[in-house]
Design an enzyme around this catalytic site. Structure first.
Site, mmCIF file in Angstrom:
data_model
loop_
_atom_site.group_PDB
_atom_site.id
_atom_site.type_symbol
_atom_site.label_atom_id
_atom_site.label_comp_id
_atom_site.label_asym_id
_atom_site.label_seq_id
_atom_site.Cartn_x
_atom_site.Cartn_y
_atom_site.Cartn_z
ATOM 1 C CD GLU A 100 0.657 1.521 -21.984
ATOM 2 O OE1 GLU A 100 1.008 0.350 -22.119
ATOM 3 O OE2 GLU A 100 1.082 2.241 -21.058
ATOM 4 C CB CYS A 133 -2.376 4.536 -12.320
ATOM 5 S SG CYS A 133 -3.706 4.074 -13.446
ATOM 6 C CG ASP A 172 0.616 3.824 -14.965
ATOM 7 O OD1 ASP A 172 -0.509 4.215 -14.602
ATOM 8 O OD2 ASP A 172 0.995 3.898 -16.142
ATOM 9 C CB SER A 173 -2.540 0.753 -16.155
ATOM 10 O OG SER A 173 -2.258 1.936 -16.870
ATOM 11 C CG HIS A 210 -0.280 6.599 -20.311
ATOM 12 N ND1 HIS A 210 -0.587 6.085 -19.082
ATOM 13 C CD2 HIS A 210 0.129 5.554 -21.073
ATOM 14 C CE1 HIS A 210 -0.388 4.774 -19.095
ATOM 15 N NE2 HIS A 210 0.054 4.425 -20.287
HETATM 16 N N1 DGL Z 1 -1.815 6.195 -16.666
HETATM 17 C C1 DGL Z 1 -3.141 5.893 -16.250
HETATM 18 C C2 DGL Z 1 -3.781 7.093 -15.579
HETATM 19 O O1 DGL Z 1 -3.081 7.940 -15.034
HETATM 20 C C3 DGL Z 1 -4.137 5.353 -17.198
HETATM 21 C C4 DGL Z 1 -3.855 4.774 -18.480
HETATM 22 C C5 DGL Z 1 -4.749 3.591 -18.715
HETATM 23 O O2 DGL Z 1 -4.350 2.518 -18.294
HETATM 24 O O3 DGL Z 1 -5.840 3.778 -19.294
HETATM 25 O O4 DGL Z 1 -4.977 7.198 -15.568
#
Ligand code: DGL
Length: 274
Positions: A159, A74, A11-12, A195
């Site tokens: 975050e 993600c 994930d990011s 998230h």
């Molecule tokens: N958790 C990521 C998703 O499912 C994105 C969060 C992000 O880095 O903007 O899209």
């Protein structure tokens, strides 16, 4: 013959831990390695090219770690990078390995959940712009009405550990009001960003009563179980020692302090320089 290794979960930042948590619950025997690219998160507002470059770099790292299978937990990476990696890069880098995303498993079942036929997609700007959900859902359920709403502040709130505060209420209400203004018959809201489960209580509070709120963790875990059953050539390369390893591209201390909230139990990360 390719050797055995852990399943990679990417994930990011922290969001993919909500998916890993459900995967480990469903498939505890396997080894997993998690990478959060926290130093470069959020990905949600970044261009296609940037999300693709970052994601590919992380996928290559997973392969170097011996992962036969990588899940992009993600949505932004799944929407903007997965197809190119699967079609263009994988055949060149490692044709025996696999990279999967989180969009397909959800779109396959969402039509079975809604009664009204109107589904709301809450996601990052990048995921919404890609229209991946609309396109994929229409393949399985052509008659569904799919309404999207970009919520650019939601992942940063999570975050930055502000998801319980009053700022979160403001932004959650704003986007829920927007999506129900676009279509009042929505009866199912999909949290199309890993998230967002951390915002669940507030999303419920600011949604009309009776609306189903669907998170992806369990859906992705169920789909992975089916995938491993259907692909014995990959499954037999997934190591099974119940080991978990966590990596972050940013501060280990922050990851350890914050990651446990997403994973539901303490995490001990190692630093990775990319
Ligand atoms: N958790 C990521 C998703 O499912 C994105 C969060 C992000 O880095 O903007 O899209």
């Amino acid at each position: 013959m390719s050797s055995m290794g852990p399943i990679g979960i990417f994930d990011s930042g922290y969001g993919g831990l909500t998916v890993l948590k459900e995967i480990v619950r469903k498939l505890p025997a396997y080894d997993y390695v998690y990478l959060g690219d926290n130093a470069r998160a959020p990905y949600g507002n970044r261009s296609y090219d940037t999300v693709y470059r970052y994601t590919l770099q992380c996928v290559k790292w997973f392969f170097d770690m011996g992962c036969p299978l990588v899940i992009l937990a993600c949505n932004t990476a799944s929407a903007k990078a997965l197809r190119t990696i699967q079609q263009n890069d994988l055949p060149k880098i490692n044709p025996d390995n696999r990279v999967l995303g989180v969009i397909r498993p959800t779109t396959e079942i969402i039509g079975d959940i809604t009664r009204s036929g109107a589904v709301g997609i809450l996601a990052t700007t990048g995921t919404v712009q890609s229209r991946s959900y609309e396109i994929e859902i229409k393949k399985f359920f052509p008659r569904l009405t799919v309404i999207q709403e970009a919520c650019p502040m939601w992942a940063p709130l999570v975050e930055n550990n502000e998801h319980q505060g009053p700022g979160a209420d403001y932004f959650i209400k704003k986007h829920l009001d927007n999506i129900f203004e676009k279509e009042k018959y929505i009866d199912t809201l999909l949290l199309a960003c890993t998230h967002y489960p951390l915002l669940l209580n507030k999303i419920v509070d600011h949604s009309p009563p009776g609306v189903r709120i669907v998170a992806q963790g369990e859906i992705v875990a169920d789909s992975l179980a089916v995938y491993l059953k259907d692909h014995p050539e990959i499954e037999k390369r997934c190591a099974r020692h119940e080991r978990l390893a966590f990596y972050t591209t940013d501060s280990v201390e922050d990851f350890n302090n914050h990651g446990g909230i997403f994973f539901g139990q303490p995490v001990q990360a190692q630093h990775l320089d990319l």
